[in-house]
Design a protein around this motif. Structure first.
Motif, PDB file in Angstrom:
ATOM      1  N   LEU A   1       6.428 -17.143  -0.130  1.00 33.90           N
ATOM      2  CA  LEU A   1       5.426 -16.124  -0.436  1.00 33.90           C
ATOM      3  C   LEU A   1       5.827 -14.726   0.027  1.00 33.90           C
ATOM      4  CD1 LEU A   1       2.211 -18.149   0.461  1.00 33.90           C
ATOM      5  CD2 LEU A   1       2.746 -17.192  -1.798  1.00 33.90           C
ATOM      6  N   LEU A   2       6.991 -14.604   0.637  1.00 31.35           N
ATOM      7  CA  LEU A   2       7.393 -13.321   1.209  1.00 31.35           C
ATOM      8  C   LEU A   2       7.441 -12.213   0.161  1.00 31.35           C
ATOM      9  CD1 LEU A   2       8.228 -12.004   3.878  1.00 31.35           C
ATOM     10  CD2 LEU A   2      10.612 -12.564   3.330  1.00 31.35           C
ATOM     11  N   SER A   3       8.080 -12.487  -0.966  1.00 30.05           N
ATOM     12  CA  SER A   3       8.176 -11.481  -2.031  1.00 30.05           C
ATOM     13  C   SER A   3       6.800 -11.182  -2.617  1.00 30.05           C
ATOM     14  CB  SER A   3       9.122 -11.961  -3.129  1.00 30.05           C
ATOM     15  OG  SER A   3       9.162 -11.037  -4.200  1.00 30.05           O
ATOM     16  N   VAL A   4       5.984 -12.238  -2.784  1.00 30.62           N
ATOM     17  CA  VAL A   4       4.633 -12.048  -3.312  1.00 30.62           C
ATOM     18  C   VAL A   4       3.826 -11.145  -2.382  1.00 30.62           C
ATOM     19  CG1 VAL A   4       2.500 -13.207  -3.995  1.00 30.62           C
ATOM     20  CG2 VAL A   4       4.698 -14.295  -4.451  1.00 30.62           C
ATOM     21  N   ARG A   5       3.988 -11.355  -1.070  1.00 29.11           N
ATOM     22  CA  ARG A   5       3.254 -10.531  -0.100  1.00 29.11           C
ATOM     23  C   ARG A   5       3.692  -9.068  -0.195  1.00 29.11           C
ATOM     24  NH1 ARG A   5       0.006 -11.253   3.926  1.00 29.11           N
ATOM     25  NH2 ARG A   5       0.211 -13.511   3.840  1.00 29.11           N
ATOM     26  N   ARG A   6       4.971  -8.828  -0.380  1.00 27.77           N
ATOM     27  CA  ARG A   6       5.435  -7.440  -0.528  1.00 27.77           C
ATOM     28  C   ARG A   6       4.828  -6.797  -1.767  1.00 27.77           C
ATOM     29  NH1 ARG A   6      10.653  -9.374   1.336  1.00 27.77           N
ATOM     30  NH2 ARG A   6      11.312  -9.615  -0.838  1.00 27.77           N
ATOM     31  N   ARG A   7       4.786  -7.556  -2.862  1.00 27.95           N
ATOM     32  CA  ARG A   7       4.161  -7.039  -4.081  1.00 27.95           C
ATOM     33  C   ARG A   7       2.679  -6.746  -3.828  1.00 27.95           C
ATOM     34  NH1 ARG A   7       9.055  -6.233  -6.359  1.00 27.95           N
ATOM     35  NH2 ARG A   7      10.022  -8.150  -7.135  1.00 27.95           N
ATOM     36  N   ALA A   8       2.015  -7.650  -3.096  1.00 30.09           N
ATOM     37  CA  ALA A   8       0.593  -7.479  -2.804  1.00 30.09           C
ATOM     38  C   ALA A   8       0.349  -6.200  -2.012  1.00 30.09           C
ATOM     39  CB  ALA A   8       0.063  -8.688  -2.028  1.00 30.09           C
ATOM     40  N   GLU A   9       1.177  -5.964  -1.010  1.00 25.98           N
ATOM     41  CA  GLU A   9       1.003  -4.780  -0.171  1.00 25.98           C
ATOM     42  C   GLU A   9       1.193  -3.501  -0.981  1.00 25.98           C
ATOM     43  OE1 GLU A   9       3.894  -5.558   2.805  1.00 25.98           O
ATOM     44  OE2 GLU A   9       2.616  -6.951   3.935  1.00 25.98           O
ATOM     45  N   GLU A  10       2.225  -3.489  -1.813  1.00 27.15           N
ATOM     46  CA  GLU A  10       2.495  -2.289  -2.612  1.00 27.15           C
ATOM     47  C   GLU A  10       1.414  -2.071  -3.673  1.00 27.15           C
ATOM     48  OE1 GLU A  10       4.624  -0.039  -2.041  1.00 27.15           O
ATOM     49  OE2 GLU A  10       5.759  -1.059  -0.476  1.00 27.15           O
ATOM     50  N   ALA A  11       0.970  -3.163  -4.299  1.00 25.18           N
ATOM     51  CA  ALA A  11      -0.080  -3.039  -5.321  1.00 25.18           C
ATOM     52  C   ALA A  11      -1.373  -2.541  -4.705  1.00 25.18           C
ATOM     53  CB  ALA A  11      -0.299  -4.385  -6.011  1.00 25.18           C
ATOM     54  N   ALA A  12      -1.760  -3.112  -3.563  1.00 23.27           N
ATOM     55  CA  ALA A  12      -3.004  -2.700  -2.904  1.00 23.27           C
ATOM     56  C   ALA A  12      -2.924  -1.240  -2.461  1.00 23.27           C
ATOM     57  CB  ALA A  12      -3.284  -3.618  -1.713  1.00 23.27           C
ATOM     58  N   ARG A  13      -1.760  -0.838  -1.950  1.00 24.80           N
ATOM     59  CA  ARG A  13      -1.583   0.552  -1.504  1.00 24.80           C
ATOM     60  C   ARG A  13      -1.723   1.511  -2.700  1.00 24.80           C
ATOM     61  NH1 ARG A  13       3.142  -0.010   0.600  1.00 24.80           N
ATOM     62  NH2 ARG A  13       2.328  -0.563   2.657  1.00 24.80           N
ATOM     63  N   ALA A  14      -1.105   1.151  -3.817  1.00 27.70           N
ATOM     64  CA  ALA A  14      -1.180   1.999  -5.011  1.00 27.70           C
ATOM     65  C   ALA A  14      -2.608   2.067  -5.543  1.00 27.70           C
ATOM     66  CB  ALA A  14      -0.233   1.474  -6.089  1.00 27.70           C
ATOM     67  N   ALA A  15      -3.327   0.942  -5.508  1.00 31.65           N
ATOM     68  CA  ALA A  15      -4.709   0.921  -5.995  1.00 31.65           C
ATOM     69  C   ALA A  15      -5.590   1.822  -5.150  1.00 31.65           C
ATOM     70  CB  ALA A  15      -5.241  -0.513  -5.988  1.00 31.65           C
TER      71      ALA A  15
ATOM     72  N   LEU B   1      -9.920   0.447  -9.447  1.00 28.72           N
ATOM     73  CA  LEU B   1      -8.651  -0.270  -9.346  1.00 28.72           C
ATOM     74  C   LEU B   1      -8.792  -1.349  -8.280  1.00 28.72           C
ATOM     75  CD1 LEU B   1      -6.111   2.719  -9.516  1.00 28.72           C
ATOM     76  CD2 LEU B   1      -6.896   1.219 -11.373  1.00 28.72           C
ATOM     77  N   TRP B   2      -8.674  -2.595  -8.689  1.00 23.96           N
ATOM     78  CA  TRP B   2      -8.827  -3.727  -7.765  1.00 23.96           C
ATOM     79  C   TRP B   2      -7.703  -3.715  -6.746  1.00 23.96           C
ATOM     80  CZ3 TRP B   2      -6.093  -8.495  -7.024  1.00 23.96           C
ATOM     81  CH2 TRP B   2      -6.779  -9.437  -6.268  1.00 23.96           C
ATOM     82  N   SER B   3      -8.049  -3.881  -5.464  1.00 27.07           N
ATOM     83  CA  SER B   3      -7.044  -3.808  -4.394  1.00 27.07           C
ATOM     84  C   SER B   3      -7.081  -5.027  -3.485  1.00 27.07           C
ATOM     85  CB  SER B   3      -7.265  -2.539  -3.555  1.00 27.07           C
ATOM     86  OG  SER B   3      -8.577  -2.538  -2.977  1.00 27.07           O
ATOM     87  N   GLY B   4      -7.532  -6.168  -4.014  1.00 25.41           N
ATOM     88  CA  GLY B   4      -7.673  -7.371  -3.189  1.00 25.41           C
ATOM     89  C   GLY B   4      -6.452  -8.270  -3.146  1.00 25.41           C
ATOM     90  N   HIS B   5      -5.290  -7.740  -3.515  1.00 29.34           N
ATOM     91  CA  HIS B   5      -4.077  -8.559  -3.570  1.00 29.34           C
ATOM     92  C   HIS B   5      -3.751  -9.203  -2.215  1.00 29.34           C
ATOM     93  CE1 HIS B   5      -3.890  -5.425  -6.648  1.00 29.34           C
ATOM     94  NE2 HIS B   5      -3.138  -6.220  -7.382  1.00 29.34           N
ATOM     95  N   GLU B   6      -3.867  -8.424  -1.148  1.00 28.09           N
ATOM     96  CA  GLU B   6      -3.512  -8.943   0.177  1.00 28.09           C
ATOM     97  C   GLU B   6      -4.488 -10.016   0.635  1.00 28.09           C
ATOM     98  OE1 GLU B   6      -1.664  -5.246   2.576  1.00 28.09           O
ATOM     99  OE2 GLU B   6      -3.487  -4.780   1.454  1.00 28.09           O
ATOM    100  N   THR B   7      -5.763  -9.838   0.328  1.00 29.21           N
ATOM    101  CA  THR B   7      -6.763 -10.850   0.671  1.00 29.21           C
ATOM    102  C   THR B   7      -6.437 -12.170  -0.007  1.00 29.21           C
ATOM    103  OG1 THR B   7      -8.490  -9.167   0.918  1.00 29.21           O
ATOM    104  CG2 THR B   7      -9.220 -11.430   0.541  1.00 29.21           C
TER     105      THR B   7
END
Length: 268
Positions: free
Chosen positions: A118-132, A189-195
């Motif tokens: 899940l490491l790569s997925v978590r990085r994507r989540a952090e960047e997506a949430a930050r952008a949102a 913009l939904w930002s719940g990726h990290e959750t």
């Protein structure tokens, strides 16, 4: 760009060129530079990219099969215009499929992906949430699509993952013109990726379902807000003659056509 035969790399084949053109045009649609309803021909795209008509035609047929373009025998192609009802149907479809995926995983006792997986997925989540949260739509779209695609690969099979990816691309194609015109952009913009990725990491099935429900509810609430409002770009092509700013696809109002590939013109 992939290397060419003279450089010791793999030669660019027609199939890879076809994919590169399809990817570039999909990015143009997602960025809003190719607007819903905008028309263009194979020749115009081939001239823009400096390639032959065959891989362009194949790429445009591929994008039509994905629901992003419409083909007209006499006028060429146009960007498909999705409606609010279309968008609602996309959200409902992905909701039913994802709910079924997690229900099956719970019933079958499927193992939780490892933290390493899940490491790569978590990085994507952090960047997506930050952008949102920052209201940076251009950055968000890429990270959001990668986040869901990588998560889908870990949690379900490739066919379901690809189906969901296609739905999300279509959803973004619909949403981009509206979001760019919205002064309250970051609010929608939904930002719940990290959750969500935290819940998946813990193996907390109920928390995962709750995050997914929040994601879909957010999308439907946004659709409610749009219902009855004007469609971005309405009236742009009312004369039926295609784009008003020229014959080729637009780029931010200038008639420069689709963006080039990162390394310049595709190799023939």
């Amino acid at each position: 760009m992939p290397g060419n035969a003279s450089g010791g790399g793999t030669a660019v084949t027609r199939s890879t060129l076809r994919q590169q053109i399809a990817d570039a045009l999909r990015d143009e649609v997602l960025a809003g530079r190719l607007q819903p309803g905008q028309e263009f021909t194979v020749k115009q795209i081939a001239d823009q990219y400096g390639v032959s008509a065959t891989p362009v035609r194949e790429a445009l047929v591929d994008l039509s099969a994905q629901g992003l373009l419409e083909s007209d025998q006499h006028r060429g192609f146009r960007v498909h215009r999705f409606s609010v009802d279309d968008y609602r149907t996309m959200v409902e479809a992905r909701s039913m499929v994802v709910d079924g995926v997690f229900r099956q995983r719970t019933e079958c006792g499927s193992p939780v992906p490892s933290a390493q997986a899940l490491l790569s997925v978590r990085r994507r989540a952090e960047e997506a949430a930050r952008a949102a949260r920052a209201g940076d739509l251009d950055i968000l779209i890429g990270y959001d699509l990668r986040f869901w695609r990588e998560l889908g690969v870990l949690l379900t099979n490739c066919y379901i993952s690809e189906f969901l990816h296609r739905l999300r691309v279509q959803s973004w194609v619909f949403a981009v013109p509206y979001l760019r015109a919205d002064p309250d952009l970051s609010q929608w913009l939904w930002s719940g990726h990290e959750t969500l990725v935290d819940a998946v990491t813990r193996g907390d099935a109920e928390a995962v379902r709750e995050a997914i429900r929040a994601y879909n509810a957010h999308a439907l609430a946004w659709a409610d807000r749009l219902q009855g409002g004007p469609c971005p770009g309405d009236g742009a092509d009312d004369d039926g003659d295609g784009p008003r700013d020229g014959d080729g696809p637009r780029d931010g109002g200038a008639d420069e056509g689709p963006a080039r590939f990162p390394d310049g013109r595709p190799e023939r």
